[in-house]
Motif scaffolding. Structure first.
Motif, PDB file in Angstrom:
ATOM      1  N   TYR A   1      -3.056  14.394  17.068  1.00  0.00           N
ATOM      2  CA  TYR A   1      -3.397  13.182  16.336  1.00  0.00           C
ATOM      3  C   TYR A   1      -2.339  12.891  15.269  1.00  0.00           C
ATOM      4  O   TYR A   1      -1.893  13.801  14.569  1.00  0.00           O
ATOM      5  N   THR A   2      -1.962  11.637  15.150  1.00  0.00           N
ATOM      6  CA  THR A   2      -1.164  11.194  14.021  1.00  0.00           C
ATOM      7  C   THR A   2      -2.085  10.597  12.973  1.00  0.00           C
ATOM      8  O   THR A   2      -3.235  10.242  13.258  1.00  0.00           O
ATOM      9  N   VAL A   3      -1.589  10.477  11.752  1.00  0.00           N
ATOM     10  CA  VAL A   3      -2.382   9.960  10.647  1.00  0.00           C
ATOM     11  C   VAL A   3      -1.704   8.716  10.093  1.00  0.00           C
ATOM     12  O   VAL A   3      -0.490   8.703   9.880  1.00  0.00           O
ATOM     13  N   SER A   4      -2.478   7.675   9.859  1.00  0.00           N
ATOM     14  CA  SER A   4      -1.921   6.459   9.268  1.00  0.00           C
ATOM     15  C   SER A   4      -2.783   6.022   8.095  1.00  0.00           C
ATOM     16  O   SER A   4      -3.988   6.275   8.054  1.00  0.00           O
ATOM     17  N   LEU A   5      -2.148   5.372   7.121  1.00  0.00           N
ATOM     18  CA  LEU A   5      -2.869   4.816   5.978  1.00  0.00           C
ATOM     19  C   LEU A   5      -3.636   3.587   6.427  1.00  0.00           C
ATOM     20  O   LEU A   5      -3.072   2.683   7.028  1.00  0.00           O
ATOM     21  N   SER A   6      -4.918   3.539   6.127  1.00  0.00           N
ATOM     22  CA  SER A   6      -5.745   2.412   6.542  1.00  0.00           C
ATOM     23  C   SER A   6      -5.883   1.356   5.468  1.00  0.00           C
ATOM     24  O   SER A   6      -6.489   0.323   5.690  1.00  0.00           O
ATOM     25  N   GLU A   7      -5.341   1.637   4.294  1.00  0.00           N
ATOM     26  CA  GLU A   7      -5.415   0.677   3.200  1.00  0.00           C
ATOM     27  C   GLU A   7      -4.027   0.449   2.625  1.00  0.00           C
ATOM     28  O   GLU A   7      -3.167   1.329   2.695  1.00  0.00           O
ATOM     29  N   ALA A   8      -3.810  -0.726   2.039  1.00  0.00           N
ATOM     30  CA  ALA A   8      -2.565  -0.977   1.323  1.00  0.00           C
ATOM     31  C   ALA A   8      -2.507  -0.081   0.093  1.00  0.00           C
ATOM     32  O   ALA A   8      -3.534   0.297  -0.475  1.00  0.00           O
ATOM     33  N   GLU A   9      -1.306   0.274  -0.299  1.00  0.00           N
ATOM     34  CA  GLU A   9      -1.144   1.131  -1.475  1.00  0.00           C
ATOM     35  C   GLU A   9      -1.740   0.458  -2.700  1.00  0.00           C
ATOM     36  O   GLU A   9      -1.613  -0.746  -2.908  1.00  0.00           O
ATOM     37  N   ASN A  10      -2.402   1.254  -3.491  1.00  0.00           N
ATOM     38  CA  ASN A  10      -3.061   0.737  -4.685  1.00  0.00           C
ATOM     39  C   ASN A  10      -2.011   0.363  -5.741  1.00  0.00           C
ATOM     40  O   ASN A  10      -1.352   1.219  -6.314  1.00  0.00           O
ATOM     41  N   THR A  11      -1.846  -0.932  -5.983  1.00  0.00           N
ATOM     42  CA  THR A  11      -0.812  -1.385  -6.915  1.00  0.00           C
ATOM     43  C   THR A  11      -1.197  -1.153  -8.371  1.00  0.00           C
ATOM     44  O   THR A  11      -0.386  -1.390  -9.273  1.00  0.00           O
ATOM     45  N   THR A  12      -2.450  -0.704  -8.609  1.00  0.00           N
ATOM     46  CA  THR A  12      -2.856  -0.437  -9.982  1.00  0.00           C
ATOM     47  C   THR A  12      -2.432   0.951 -10.444  1.00  0.00           C
ATOM     48  O   THR A  12      -2.671   1.314 -11.588  1.00  0.00           O
ATOM     49  N   ILE A  13      -1.818   1.729  -9.574  1.00  0.00           N
ATOM     50  CA  ILE A  13      -1.341   3.061  -9.965  1.00  0.00           C
ATOM     51  C   ILE A  13      -0.273   2.904 -11.037  1.00  0.00           C
ATOM     52  O   ILE A  13       0.666   2.113 -10.881  1.00  0.00           O
ATOM     53  N   PRO A  14      -0.391   3.628 -12.161  1.00  0.00           N
ATOM     54  CA  PRO A  14       0.640   3.528 -13.211  1.00  0.00           C
ATOM     55  C   PRO A  14       2.033   3.788 -12.641  1.00  0.00           C
ATOM     56  O   PRO A  14       2.206   4.627 -11.761  1.00  0.00           O
ATOM     57  N   ILE A  15       3.009   3.058 -13.146  1.00  0.00           N
ATOM     58  CA  ILE A  15       4.348   3.105 -12.574  1.00  0.00           C
ATOM     59  C   ILE A  15       4.948   4.507 -12.588  1.00  0.00           C
ATOM     60  O   ILE A  15       5.715   4.887 -11.708  1.00  0.00           O
ATOM     61  N   GLU A  16       4.558   5.329 -13.587  1.00  0.00           N
ATOM     62  CA  GLU A  16       5.126   6.675 -13.678  1.00  0.00           C
ATOM     63  C   GLU A  16       4.638   7.595 -12.563  1.00  0.00           C
ATOM     64  O   GLU A  16       5.224   8.650 -12.324  1.00  0.00           O
ATOM     65  N   TYR A  17       3.547   7.195 -11.857  1.00  0.00           N
ATOM     66  CA  TYR A  17       3.009   8.015 -10.772  1.00  0.00           C
ATOM     67  C   TYR A  17       3.347   7.469  -9.386  1.00  0.00           C
ATOM     68  O   TYR A  17       3.082   8.119  -8.383  1.00  0.00           O
ATOM     69  N   ARG A  18       3.896   6.272  -9.324  1.00  0.00           N
ATOM     70  CA  ARG A  18       4.084   5.631  -8.027  1.00  0.00           C
ATOM     71  C   ARG A  18       5.062   6.379  -7.129  1.00  0.00           C
ATOM     72  O   ARG A  18       4.876   6.441  -5.920  1.00  0.00           O
ATOM     73  N   LYS A  19       6.116   6.925  -7.718  1.00  0.00           N
ATOM     74  CA  LYS A  19       7.090   7.666  -6.923  1.00  0.00           C
ATOM     75  C   LYS A  19       6.438   8.879  -6.282  1.00  0.00           C
ATOM     76  O   LYS A  19       6.664   9.178  -5.098  1.00  0.00           O
ATOM     77  N   GLU A  20       5.602   9.577  -7.033  1.00  0.00           N
ATOM     78  CA  GLU A  20       4.914  10.756  -6.501  1.00  0.00           C
ATOM     79  C   GLU A  20       3.917  10.360  -5.411  1.00  0.00           C
ATOM     80  O   GLU A  20       3.813  11.037  -4.378  1.00  0.00           O
ATOM     81  N   VAL A  21       3.193   9.257  -5.641  1.00  0.00           N
ATOM     82  CA  VAL A  21       2.229   8.790  -4.643  1.00  0.00           C
ATOM     83  C   VAL A  21       2.949   8.395  -3.357  1.00  0.00           C
ATOM     84  O   VAL A  21       2.489   8.701  -2.250  1.00  0.00           O
ATOM     85  N   GLN A  22       4.090   7.718  -3.485  1.00  0.00           N
ATOM     86  CA  GLN A  22       4.844   7.306  -2.301  1.00  0.00           C
ATOM     87  C   GLN A  22       5.355   8.521  -1.535  1.00  0.00           C
ATOM     88  O   GLN A  22       5.348   8.534  -0.296  1.00  0.00           O
ATOM     89  N   ALA A  23       5.791   9.559  -2.265  1.00  0.00           N
ATOM     90  CA  ALA A  23       6.252  10.791  -1.600  1.00  0.00           C
ATOM     91  C   ALA A  23       5.112  11.438  -0.820  1.00  0.00           C
ATOM     92  O   ALA A  23       5.303  11.903   0.314  1.00  0.00           O
ATOM     93  N   LYS A  24       3.917  11.421  -1.415  1.00  0.00           N
ATOM     94  CA  LYS A  24       2.748  11.982  -0.717  1.00  0.00           C
ATOM     95  C   LYS A  24       2.412  11.164   0.514  1.00  0.00           C
ATOM     96  O   LYS A  24       2.152  11.719   1.595  1.00  0.00           O
ATOM     97  N   ASN A  25       2.442   9.843   0.388  1.00  0.00           N
ATOM     98  CA  ASN A  25       2.134   8.980   1.534  1.00  0.00           C
ATOM     99  C   ASN A  25       3.151   9.154   2.656  1.00  0.00           C
ATOM    100  O   ASN A  25       2.798   9.117   3.844  1.00  0.00           O
ATOM    101  N   ASN A  26       4.414   9.327   2.296  1.00  0.00           N
ATOM    102  CA  ASN A  26       5.449   9.578   3.306  1.00  0.00           C
ATOM    103  C   ASN A  26       5.188  10.886   4.036  1.00  0.00           C
ATOM    104  O   ASN A  26       5.381  10.991   5.257  1.00  0.00           O
ATOM    105  N   ALA A  27       4.755  11.904   3.277  1.00  0.00           N
ATOM    106  CA  ALA A  27       4.448  13.197   3.898  1.00  0.00           C
ATOM    107  C   ALA A  27       3.241  13.072   4.825  1.00  0.00           C
ATOM    108  O   ALA A  27       3.215  13.654   5.916  1.00  0.00           O
ATOM    109  N   ILE A  28       2.226  12.299   4.414  1.00  0.00           N
ATOM    110  CA  ILE A  28       1.042  12.086   5.253  1.00  0.00           C
ATOM    111  C   ILE A  28       1.434  11.434   6.571  1.00  0.00           C
ATOM    112  O   ILE A  28       0.949  11.812   7.646  1.00  0.00           O
ATOM    113  N   ALA A  29       2.340  10.444   6.502  1.00  0.00           N
ATOM    114  CA  ALA A  29       2.758   9.724   7.706  1.00  0.00           C
ATOM    115  C   ALA A  29       3.469  10.630   8.697  1.00  0.00           C
ATOM    116  O   ALA A  29       3.555  10.306   9.890  1.00  0.00           O
ATOM    117  N   ASN A  30       3.960  11.776   8.230  1.00  0.00           N
ATOM    118  CA  ASN A  30       4.665  12.703   9.116  1.00  0.00           C
ATOM    119  C   ASN A  30       3.822  13.911   9.512  1.00  0.00           C
ATOM    120  O   ASN A  30       4.307  14.793  10.216  1.00  0.00           O
TER     121      ASN A  30
END
Length: 249
Positions: free
Chosen positions: A36-65
């Motif tokens: 099974y592959t895993v995909s995000l079913s929701e758009a990224e939450n734009t309310t995430i504080p900017i200082e955490y967005r890079k970390e969240v994106q890194a996690k989402n990239n890892a999830i996609a793989n």
């Protein structure tokens, strides 16, 4: 006559047409291995504080793989994440797995449903409650996945959020009666066919990308840990940690 490893309820009898259209080749399916592959079913939450967005994106990239493997025969199933890519940060990989439930190995046989993995620094086996896996509402909505006819089924159960408030978990599964093994991701079963697509609430969606039948390359050994606890004890531990986090601010 085909044999199905599940109890037929009145709800399932309502959809008995599912059993009448099975191809004869399904009689020869004794085991299955599904990736099974895993995909995000929701758009990224734009309310995430900017200082955490890079970390969240890194996690989402890892999830996609990430990818997961379900191995199942008529009596036993095992579901777990598989490491298939190098990640610069082990913490990112752990976070990615934890976000989609991949920190555990899920095992199911005739006697029990368990998940085994790290629980706040200690490897434990958790005996899961059966009731959240069985009460399915099967619909006649259908689609094909990897060439197999699948039908939508839904269920729900109560859990809690990070504030310990009660929340409803809604589950959607697409199962194929053409693969008559009652198994699926995260120990979800009880359907007249294997689950090829699965989502909860739905934030992440697991979808079958590869299927192998009757392979000898199987590992259905039960995962082990020195300590075993029940689902209620596990939930109490989680609530205590969440409370400590809130109190620390």
């Amino acid at each position: 006559m085909l044999y199905f490893n599940f109890k037929i309820s009145k709800r399932l009898l309502k959809y008995s047409f599912l059993f009448l259209v099975l191809p004869l080749c399904s009689q020869n399916i004794q085991s299955v291995k599904i990736e099974y592959t895993v995909s995000l079913s929701e758009a990224e939450n734009t309310t995430i504080p900017i200082e955490y967005r890079k970390e969240v994106q890194a996690k989402n990239n890892a999830i996609a793989n990430l990818f997961f493997v379900l191995e199942a025969d008529r009596d036993i199933s095992k579901f777990q994440a598989v490491d298939n890519m190098p990640i610069d940060s082990e913490r990112v990989m752990r976070g990615a797995k934890a976000a989609v439930g991949g920190g555990f190995v899920y095992f199911n046989d005739k006697d029990k449903k368990i998940k085994t993995g790290d629980v706040f620094g200690k490897r434990m086996t958790i005996i899961q409650n059966n009731d959240q896996f069985q009460d399915w509402n099967i619909t006649d909505v259908s689609k094909k996945i990897l060439g197999f006819n699948c039908y939508k089924a839904k269920t729900s159960y109560k859990s809690f959020d990070k504030n310990e408030d009660e929340m409803l978990i809604e589950v959607e599964a697409w199962f194929s009666p053409e693969i008559p093994l009652s198994s699926g991701p995260f120990n979800y079963d009880g359907l007249p066919g294997v689950i090829l697509e699965f989502s909860k609430n739905p934030k992440y969606t697991f979808k079958a990308s590869k299927i192998e039948f009757n392979s000898n390359n199987f590992d259905l050994t039960e995962p082990k840990a020195k300590k075993t606890i029940g689902q209620k004890q596990y939930e109490e531990k989680v609530k205590k940690v969440l409370k400590d986090i809130r109190e620390r601010g």
